[in-house]
Design an enzyme around this catalytic site. Structure first.
Site, PDB file in Angstrom:
ATOM      1  N   HIS A  40      -1.748  -3.492   8.195  1.00 21.94           N
ATOM      2  CA  HIS A  40      -1.212  -3.799   6.863  1.00 21.94           C
ATOM      3  C   HIS A  40      -1.735  -2.780   5.848  1.00 21.94           C
ATOM      4  O   HIS A  40      -2.943  -2.536   5.791  1.00 21.94           O
ATOM      5  CB  HIS A  40      -1.611  -5.216   6.454  1.00 21.94           C
ATOM      6  CG  HIS A  40      -1.011  -5.622   5.147  1.00 21.94           C
ATOM      7  ND1 HIS A  40       0.320  -5.953   5.017  1.00 21.94           N
ATOM      8  CD2 HIS A  40      -1.550  -5.703   3.914  1.00 21.94           C
ATOM      9  CE1 HIS A  40       0.572  -6.221   3.748  1.00 21.94           C
ATOM     10  NE2 HIS A  40      -0.539  -6.088   3.064  1.00 21.94           N
TER      11      HIS A  40
ATOM     12  N   ASP B 273       0.261 -12.014   7.281  1.00 22.49           N
ATOM     13  CA  ASP B 273      -0.828 -11.148   6.804  1.00 22.49           C
ATOM     14  C   ASP B 273      -2.104 -11.935   6.527  1.00 22.49           C
ATOM     15  O   ASP B 273      -2.769 -11.737   5.503  1.00 22.49           O
ATOM     16  CB  ASP B 273      -0.379 -10.368   5.537  1.00 22.49           C
ATOM     17  CG  ASP B 273       0.784  -9.440   5.831  1.00 22.49           C
ATOM     18  OD1 ASP B 273       0.913  -8.971   6.973  1.00 22.49           O
ATOM     19  OD2 ASP B 273       1.585  -9.182   4.910  1.00 22.49           O
TER      20      ASP B 273
HETATM   21  C1  GRF Z   1       2.571   1.333   7.713  1.00 25.68           C
HETATM   22  O1  GRF Z   1       2.065   1.724   6.454  1.00 25.68           O
HETATM   23  C2  GRF Z   1       2.122  -0.062   8.030  1.00 25.68           C
HETATM   24  O2  GRF Z   1       0.855  -0.392   7.541  1.00 25.68           O
HETATM   25  C3  GRF Z   1       3.176  -0.886   7.326  1.00 25.68           C
HETATM   26  O3  GRF Z   1       4.375  -0.163   7.516  1.00 25.68           O
HETATM   27  C4  GRF Z   1       4.086   1.212   7.689  1.00 25.68           C
HETATM   28  C5  GRF Z   1       4.717   1.653   8.991  1.00 25.68           C
HETATM   29  O4  GRF Z   1       4.783   3.037   9.120  1.00 25.68           O
HETATM   30  N1  GRF Z   1       3.185  -2.245   7.803  1.00 25.68           N
HETATM   31  P1  GRF Z   1       5.283   3.708  10.473  1.00 25.68           P
HETATM   32  O5  GRF Z   1       6.592   3.084  10.884  1.00 25.68           O
HETATM   33  O6  GRF Z   1       4.213   3.508  11.530  1.00 25.68           O
HETATM   34  O7  GRF Z   1       5.433   5.166  10.133  1.00 25.68           O
END
Ligand code: GRF
Length: 202
Positions: free
Chosen positions: A108, A144
């Site tokens: 998160h 979360d």
């Molecule tokens: C990340 O910042 C994660 O924490 C959030 O969504 C984003 C996903 O990025 N839940 P990616 O798809 O791994 O590039």
């Protein structure tokens, strides 16, 4: 070799970071599945690396329960030791969560319990916090909310936009996610109430 299944909906930078860590031997594991609720860039990245992919679309099921059950079965088929939600933009019903006790984690982009939900980076910026960050936690039945494994702060800059701040968070979260996976796969995570105790390496 231990087996990781990854749930994705977005650009897949965290999936790529995990795959790199596996390839480079920083994680003694392999990614056996990238599953998504939609076609997305993350799945393209997975296919480029010969990682098996599955799409389980929410719209193909009567409700979240039925969709979660199908997704659970798709993931269980690959017999994962760890399931990682990395940018997965759907809420998993208990029927999914309960199938992977102590081996289902989420990433998160904020320091939980601050700024839960789908717009954590924007919410932190709008609130005006000077420090935010990233959290790796076990998934429970609330969004979360599950026991926290790891957190890392990221400072907010005067001129930050949602994009620039999220980019710096993502740099930090890639490493944190690899570390979180390692802790679970090495069996070093114990939950005591809502608190996580990390055992020292063997
Ligand atoms: C990340 O910042 C994660 O924490 C959030 O969504 C984003 C996903 O990025 N839940 P990616 O798809 O791994 O590039």
């Amino acid at each position: 070799m231990q087996r990781i299944a990854v749930l994705v909906s977005g650009s897949g930078t965290n999936l790529a970071a995990l795959a790199d860590a596996c390839d480079e031997g920083r994680l003694a594991a392999g990614i056996v599945l990238a599953a998504s609720d939609r076609e997305c860039l993350a799945l393209e990245r997975a296919r480029e690396r010969d990682i098996a992919t599955e799409v389980v679309g929410v719209g193909d099921f009567p409700d979240r329960e039925a969709w979660s059950r199908r997704l659970r079965d798709v993931v269980l088929e690959r017999e994962p030791d760890l399931v990682v939600s990395a940018g997965f933009m759907r809420i998993l019903a208990p029927v999914f969560v309960d199938a992977f006790p102590m081996r289902l984690i989420n990433l998160h982009p904020a320091l939980l319990p601050a700024f839960p939900g789908a717009h954590a980076v924007r919410d932190a910026l709008d609130f005006g916090v000077k420090v935010t960050g990233t959290t790796v936690h076990l998934i429970d039945h609330e969004v979360d909310h599950g026991p926290i494994l790891l957190q890392e702060p990221v400072k907010v800059r005067e001129d930050d936009t949602e994009e620039t701040l999220h980019e710096r968070i993502k740099v930090v979260e890639r490493e944190l996610l690899v570390e979180g996976c390692r802790l679970v796969l090495e069996g070093r995570v114990r939950v005591d109430g809502h608190r996580v105790r990390i055992d020292p390496p063997a």
